[in-house]
Design an enzyme around this catalytic site. Structure first.
Site, PDB file in Angstrom:
ATOM      1  N   GLU A 226       0.834  -1.211   0.000  1.00  0.00           N
ATOM      2  CA  GLU A 226       0.000   0.000   0.000  1.00  0.00           C
ATOM      3  C   GLU A 226       0.868   1.261   0.000  1.00  0.00           C
ATOM      4  OE1 GLU A 226      -3.059  -0.398  -0.577  1.00  0.00           O
ATOM      5  OE2 GLU A 226      -3.530  -2.411   0.143  1.00  0.00           O
TER       6      GLU A 226
ATOM      7  N   CYS B 183      -9.566  -0.825 -18.592  1.00  0.00           N
ATOM      8  CA  CYS B 183      -8.702  -0.115 -19.530  1.00  0.00           C
ATOM      9  C   CYS B 183      -9.173   1.346 -19.618  1.00  0.00           C
ATOM     10  CB  CYS B 183      -8.739  -0.775 -20.909  1.00  0.00           C
ATOM     11  SG  CYS B 183     -10.337  -0.648 -21.749  1.00  0.00           S
TER      12      CYS B 183
END
EC number: 2.7.1.21
Length: 192
Positions: free
Chosen positions: A88, A182
């Protein structure tokens, strides 16, 4: 020679799995890795790095006040560490990324950071921005959109699966809140 690595991707590309595999590889060779994760992400328990495929490891926590260089200096005074792994890492501050460069340059310990490149609005996270600028090696981990193209964007969704275009940069969640897509499907979903 120690280096700073940044492994980045959209969600669900296997960043935590790759981190956990790296930790295992070090341990298997009798070496001692140290794992960090963001304190604000406690979906799988406090102080845990957990992958979606079920692997997990204990981890030290960092928040925006943690001095990672000082912490690593203290740890290395107690025991030898061969690698620092940060999950993270998009939640790191600019100062913390600098501190990690100091771990590499002064303590000569490799640092491998894993994190998201951009948020649900297509903006860089602070930690990611500085890792992209200062890392010695950049590695993109790939995942795919539902259409089969490379997913490089993330859509945040509401409880009904509808795309959300506004809100705080950070809202912790997994597949219940985020979908990797995408750029074409990101634009379609948000009508950009």
């Amino acid at each position: 020679m120690a280096q700073l690595y940044f492994y980045y991707s959209a969600m669900n590309a296997g960043k935590s799995t790759t981190l956990l595999q790296s930790a295992f590889n070090y341990q298997e060779r009798g070496m001692n890795p140290i794992v960090f994760t963001a304190a604000l992400d406690n979906r799988y328990g406090v102080g845990k790095v957990t992958s979606r495929i079920g692997l997990q490891s204990d981890a030290h926590l960092f928040d925006n006040q943690t001095d990672l260089y000082t912490m690593m200096k203290e740890f290395s005074d107690e025991a030898k560490y061969h690698c620092v792994l940060v999950d993270e890492s998009q939640f790191l501050t600019k100062e913390q990324v600098y501190q990690l460069t100091e771990v590499v340059d002064k303590l000569r310990v490799p640092v491998l950071c894993y994190g998201l490149r951009t948020d649900f609005q297509g903006e860089l996270f602070e930690g990611s921005r500085h890792l992209l600028a200062w890392a010695d090696k950049l590695v993109e981990l790939k995942t795919i959109c539902h259409c089969g193209r490379k997913a490089n964007m993330v859509i945040r969704t509401d409880e009904h699966g509808n795309p959300i275009a506004e809100g705080d940069q950070v809202a912790i969640g997994g597949n219940d809140k985020y979908v990797s897509v995408c750029r074409i499907h990101y634009k379609e979903a948000l009508n950009k």
